[in-house]
Design a protein around this motif. Structure first.
Motif, PDB file in Angstrom:
ATOM      1  N   LEU A  23     -42.236  13.739 -19.487  1.00  0.00           N
ATOM      2  CA  LEU A  23     -41.278  14.525 -20.324  1.00  0.00           C
ATOM      3  C   LEU A  23     -41.295  14.294 -21.837  1.00  0.00           C
ATOM      4  N   THR A  24     -41.650  12.963 -22.012  1.00  0.00           N
ATOM      5  CA  THR A  24     -42.021  12.417 -23.374  1.00  0.00           C
ATOM      6  C   THR A  24     -43.150  13.186 -23.924  1.00  0.00           C
ATOM      7  N   ALA A  25     -44.302  13.493 -23.225  1.00  0.00           N
ATOM      8  CA  ALA A  25     -45.363  14.148 -23.680  1.00  0.00           C
ATOM      9  C   ALA A  25     -44.793  15.498 -23.894  1.00  0.00           C
ATOM     10  N   LYS A  41     -41.885  16.793 -24.764  1.00  0.00           N
ATOM     11  CA  LYS A  41     -41.069  16.610 -26.126  1.00  0.00           C
ATOM     12  C   LYS A  41     -41.770  16.491 -27.347  1.00  0.00           C
ATOM     13  N   THR A  42     -42.818  15.392 -27.282  1.00  0.00           N
ATOM     14  CA  THR A  42     -43.790  15.141 -28.518  1.00  0.00           C
ATOM     15  C   THR A  42     -44.376  16.542 -28.777  1.00  0.00           C
ATOM     16  N   ALA A  43     -44.883  17.329 -27.927  1.00  0.00           N
ATOM     17  CA  ALA A  43     -45.917  18.401 -28.192  1.00  0.00           C
ATOM     18  C   ALA A  43     -45.012  19.435 -28.854  1.00  0.00           C
ATOM     19  N   GLN A  44     -43.783  19.532 -28.628  1.00  0.00           N
ATOM     20  CA  GLN A  44     -42.795  20.472 -29.002  1.00  0.00           C
ATOM     21  C   GLN A  44     -42.626  19.996 -30.497  1.00  0.00           C
ATOM     22  N   GLN A  45     -42.251  18.748 -30.698  1.00  0.00           N
ATOM     23  CA  GLN A  45     -41.969  18.241 -32.099  1.00  0.00           C
ATOM     24  C   GLN A  45     -43.263  18.647 -32.966  1.00  0.00           C
ATOM     25  N   ILE A  46     -44.490  18.212 -32.407  1.00  0.00           N
ATOM     26  CA  ILE A  46     -45.893  18.656 -33.119  1.00  0.00           C
ATOM     27  C   ILE A  46     -45.965  19.916 -33.478  1.00  0.00           C
ATOM     28  N   GLU A  47     -45.481  20.910 -32.654  1.00  0.00           N
ATOM     29  CA  GLU A  47     -45.572  22.219 -32.991  1.00  0.00           C
ATOM     30  C   GLU A  47     -44.565  22.785 -34.041  1.00  0.00           C
ATOM     31  N   ASN A  88     -41.743  22.537 -13.677  1.00  0.00           N
ATOM     32  CA  ASN A  88     -42.144  23.732 -13.563  1.00  0.00           C
ATOM     33  C   ASN A  88     -41.785  24.475 -14.797  1.00  0.00           C
ATOM     34  N   ASP A  89     -40.624  24.249 -15.438  1.00  0.00           N
ATOM     35  CA  ASP A  89     -40.232  25.174 -16.723  1.00  0.00           C
ATOM     36  C   ASP A  89     -41.020  24.640 -17.938  1.00  0.00           C
ATOM     37  N   PHE A  90     -41.697  23.598 -17.720  1.00  0.00           N
ATOM     38  CA  PHE A  90     -42.591  22.975 -18.951  1.00  0.00           C
ATOM     39  C   PHE A  90     -43.923  23.077 -18.758  1.00  0.00           C
ATOM     40  N   PRO A  91     -44.577  23.580 -20.097  1.00  0.00           N
ATOM     41  CA  PRO A  91     -45.999  23.541 -19.951  1.00  0.00           C
ATOM     42  C   PRO A  91     -46.633  22.062 -19.991  1.00  0.00           C
ATOM     43  N   ILE A  92     -47.381  21.904 -19.341  1.00  0.00           N
ATOM     44  CA  ILE A  92     -48.086  20.305 -19.281  1.00  0.00           C
ATOM     45  C   ILE A  92     -49.518  20.489 -18.599  1.00  0.00           C
TER      46      ILE A  92
END
Length: 122
Positions: A5-7, A9-15, A114-118
């Motif tokens: 989940l941290t990964a 959230k971090t990806a969302q922040q970078i985007e 399932n609702d998050f791209p990873i």
């Protein structure tokens, strides 16, 4: 699960900061031999008691990678049956019905997120 989940959230922040697409990556690290990291775990029961689990030292002494242990290993199966009885989620029980601990965890993680791209790497 928290690390995955941290990964995300971090990806969302970078985007958001850069305006460029970012893919969250979760490294499974299943070749790890550090049994002390996963030897003990607890499960919060519905009555808020903690049910404790522990693997025996022989896994550590064999220096076997953590992810190669099959879910039908006698000791692992005993622990899984206790844990899955408390969880009572048929889908998760199905994930841990065959394969290795790595495969079962990957299936569980992808189902939960399932609702998050990873992207999972092993």
């Amino acid at each position: 699960i928290w690390k995955a989940l941290t990964a995300v959230k971090t990806a969302q922040q970078i985007e958001k900061q850069t305006g460029k697409p970012s893919v969250p990556v979760f490294w499974m690290a299943s070749e790890d031999h550090n049994w002390h990291e996963i030897m003990n775990f607890g499960l919060l029961k519905s009555n808020f008691e903690v049910l404790k689990f522990s693997l025996k030292e022989h896994f550590f002494l064999q220096r076997q990678p953590t992810g190669q242990i099959p879910v039908n290993n006698k000791e692992v199966r005993k622990i899984l049956l206790r844990a899955l009885n408390e969880i009572s989620v048929p889908q998760i029980s199905k994930f841990y019905s065959n394969g290795t601990l790595t495969e079962a965890f990957a299936r569980t993680l992808l189902w939960l997120l399932n609702d998050f791209p990873i992207l999972l790497l092993d």
